[in-house]
Design an enzyme around this catalytic site. Structure first.
Site, PDB file in Angstrom:
ATOM      1  N   CYS A  30       0.848  -1.183   0.000  1.00  0.00           N
ATOM      2  CA  CYS A  30       0.000   0.000   0.000  1.00  0.00           C
ATOM      3  C   CYS A  30       0.890   1.242   0.000  1.00  0.00           C
ATOM      4  CB  CYS A  30      -0.897  -0.010   1.240  1.00  0.00           C
ATOM      5  SG  CYS A  30      -1.857   1.498   1.434  1.00  0.00           S
ATOM      6  N   CYS A  61      -7.580  -0.907   1.076  1.00  0.00           N
ATOM      7  CA  CYS A  61      -6.585  -1.355   2.051  1.00  0.00           C
ATOM      8  C   CYS A  61      -7.283  -1.449   3.402  1.00  0.00           C
ATOM      9  CB  CYS A  61      -5.429  -0.361   2.110  1.00  0.00           C
ATOM     10  SG  CYS A  61      -4.266  -0.736   3.430  1.00  0.00           S
ATOM     11  N   CYS A 105      -5.519   1.127   6.191  1.00  0.00           N
ATOM     12  CA  CYS A 105      -5.665   2.595   6.185  1.00  0.00           C
ATOM     13  C   CYS A 105      -6.901   3.067   5.425  1.00  0.00           C
ATOM     14  CB  CYS A 105      -4.419   3.246   5.610  1.00  0.00           C
ATOM     15  SG  CYS A 105      -4.239   2.997   3.836  1.00  0.00           S
ATOM     16  N   CYS A 117      -8.142  -5.600 -10.184  1.00  0.00           N
ATOM     17  CA  CYS A 117      -7.718  -4.565 -11.117  1.00  0.00           C
ATOM     18  C   CYS A 117      -7.311  -3.361 -10.262  1.00  0.00           C
ATOM     19  CB  CYS A 117      -8.907  -4.255 -12.015  1.00  0.00           C
ATOM     20  SG  CYS A 117      -8.505  -3.268 -13.427  1.00  0.00           S
ATOM     21  N   CYS A 145       0.213   3.153   3.638  1.00  0.00           N
ATOM     22  CA  CYS A 145       0.574   2.613   4.960  1.00  0.00           C
ATOM     23  C   CYS A 145       1.567   1.466   4.886  1.00  0.00           C
ATOM     24  CB  CYS A 145      -0.679   2.181   5.706  1.00  0.00           C
ATOM     25  SG  CYS A 145      -1.408   0.675   5.033  1.00  0.00           S
TER      26      CYS A 145
HETATM   27 ZN   LIG Z   1      -2.960   1.130   3.347  1.00  0.00          ZN
END
Ligand SMILES: [Zn+2]
Length: 135
Positions: A51, A100, A103, A123, A54
């Site tokens: 990510c 995610c 976060c 995707c 984060c």
């Molecule tokens: Zn994240």
């Protein structure tokens, strides 16, 4: 019930400030990068995609495949608990949004037309990812 991950809000605010305008637009305004524009679309290196906000590990290069859509595509998540799936009915389509779990950043969408045995096609926007190569 999945134990909710503790997010350090102050750290998250700092991480948000470091994002470029384009990254912020994808991750927190649920934008989509133009197809073919992302730096990871054709990335074939071995490693892990994290990510961008984060640093949570999201997708392994082992699950990446060439979908022809112009976005990085994966057939599974590295760790299911690291992403959250949400129904998305925007733009007149019924899609499943991928976020995610740590976060809350918007990553992309998942579809049930994947060509591999998982049947899934995640995707994902390159701008929401940070790739680290495994040497
Ligand atoms: Zn994240």
């Amino acid at each position: 019930m999945v134990k909710s991950l503790k997010v350090n809000l102050k750290k998250l605010e700092e991480a948000k400030k470091k994002l470029t305008e384009e990254q912020y637009n994808i991750c927190f305004l649920k934008g989509t990068e133009p197809p073919g524009s992302g730096k990871y679309t054709y990335n074939k290196k071995k490693g892990m995609y994290y990510c961008v906000v984060c640093n949570s590990p999201l997708f392994s290069s082992d699950s990446k495949f060439e979908s022809g859509t112009g976005w990085p595509s994966f057939d599974k998540v590295a760790e299911n608990k690291n992403v959250k799936l949400e129904k998305d009915l925007s733009l007149g389509m019924a899609r499943t949004e991928v976020e995610c779990a740590t976060c809350g950043a918007h990553l992309g969408h998942v579809f049930d037309d994947g060509p591999t045995e998982t049947g899934k096609r995640y995707c994902i926007n390159s701008l929401a990812l940070d790739f680290k190569e495994t040497k």
